[in-house]
Write a protein that holds these residues in place. Structure first.
Motif, mmCIF file in Angstrom:
data_model
loop_
_atom_site.group_PDB
_atom_site.id
_atom_site.type_symbol
_atom_site.label_atom_id
_atom_site.label_comp_id
_atom_site.label_asym_id
_atom_site.label_seq_id
_atom_site.Cartn_x
_atom_site.Cartn_y
_atom_site.Cartn_z
ATOM 1 N N ILE A 56 0.938 -1.253 -0.025
ATOM 2 C CA ILE A 56 -0.163 -0.249 -0.144
ATOM 3 C C ILE A 56 0.993 1.358 0.038
ATOM 4 O O ILE A 56 1.753 1.509 0.657
ATOM 5 N N ASP A 57 0.722 2.098 -0.827
ATOM 6 C CA ASP A 57 1.224 3.370 -1.068
ATOM 7 C C ASP A 57 0.169 4.300 -0.654
ATOM 8 O O ASP A 57 -0.959 4.465 -1.260
ATOM 9 N N TYR A 58 0.335 4.975 0.552
ATOM 10 C CA TYR A 58 -0.862 6.058 0.898
ATOM 11 C C TYR A 58 -0.196 6.948 1.979
ATOM 12 O O TYR A 58 0.626 6.749 2.835
ATOM 13 N N ASN A 59 -0.996 8.236 1.532
ATOM 14 C CA ASN A 59 -0.789 9.278 2.516
ATOM 15 C C ASN A 59 -1.812 9.911 2.855
ATOM 16 O O ASN A 59 -2.826 10.232 1.829
ATOM 17 N N ALA A 60 -2.444 10.139 3.922
ATOM 18 C CA ALA A 60 -3.827 10.770 4.294
ATOM 19 C C ALA A 60 -3.920 12.040 3.910
ATOM 20 O O ALA A 60 -5.236 12.380 3.687
#
Length: 185
Positions: A56-60
């Motif tokens: 998962i590549d994720y930044n809120a």
């Protein structure tokens, strides 16, 4: 060395873009699960997959830049009985010898309100690929991101349960893939 306003602006813009980019998260296997929920002879069954890999590549701050990839070892489905586990790996079910992995690759993740995302992508099981979409919740717990969701599918669309097992009176066509993923940078 003299820094011009333009060079400073370009540098700051680059830093802000990098800060907003997605971040590769590492999943916590002890707090992550993937399962299949279905009815067998009208009795609800939930079986967990023991082996999977999730990226998962994720930044809120920039959820629309997120990406996710999931690979599941089809022979790792645990129905609670060794003979049943061997049965679902056979050709009529997952055909794990020829198709050892099921996969999901996101093509779009969009914010859908506080703590909610809409995910779309390609699901491949037993050599069949379909476009799917589903809602997902995300929250922060103890500095980690927790993603939860459910993806309803029709097993027969993926040829899961061939021959006599196409009878949906024994095993329902409706299957929900449930997941709970805990991950951190």
């Amino acid at each position: 060395m003299k820094i011009t306003q333009r060079a400073l602006l370009v540098s700051l813009l680059g830093l802000s873009l990098a800060a907003g980019a997605a971040t590769l998260l590492k999943t916590d296997p002890a707090k992550t699960s993937v399962s299949a929920v279905f009815k067998q002879m009208n009795v609800p069954v939930e079986a967990k997959f023991k082996k999977f890999a999730i990226a998962i590549d994720y930044n809120a701050a920039t959820p629309d830049a997120a990406k996710a990839t999931v690979e599941i070892d089809t022979a790792s489905l645990d129905l609670g009985e060794a003979d049943m586990n061997k049965e679902v790996a056979k050709k009529e079910w997952f055909n794990s010898a020829q198709f050892p992995k099921a996969s999901f690759v996101s093509s779009g993740i969009k914010a859908a309100g506080a703590g909610k995302l809409n995910v779309s992508g390609k699901l491949t099981i037993k050599g069949k690929t379909a476009d799917v979409s589903f809602p997902l919740t995300v929250k922060t717990e103890a500095g980690k991101q927790v993603f939860e969701g459910a993806l309803p599918i029709k097993r027969l669309a993926f040829n899961i349960g061939e021959g006599e097992w196409k009878d949906t009176g024994m095993v329902a066509d409706e299957v929900t893939i449930k997941f709970h993923v805990t991950a951190a940078p």
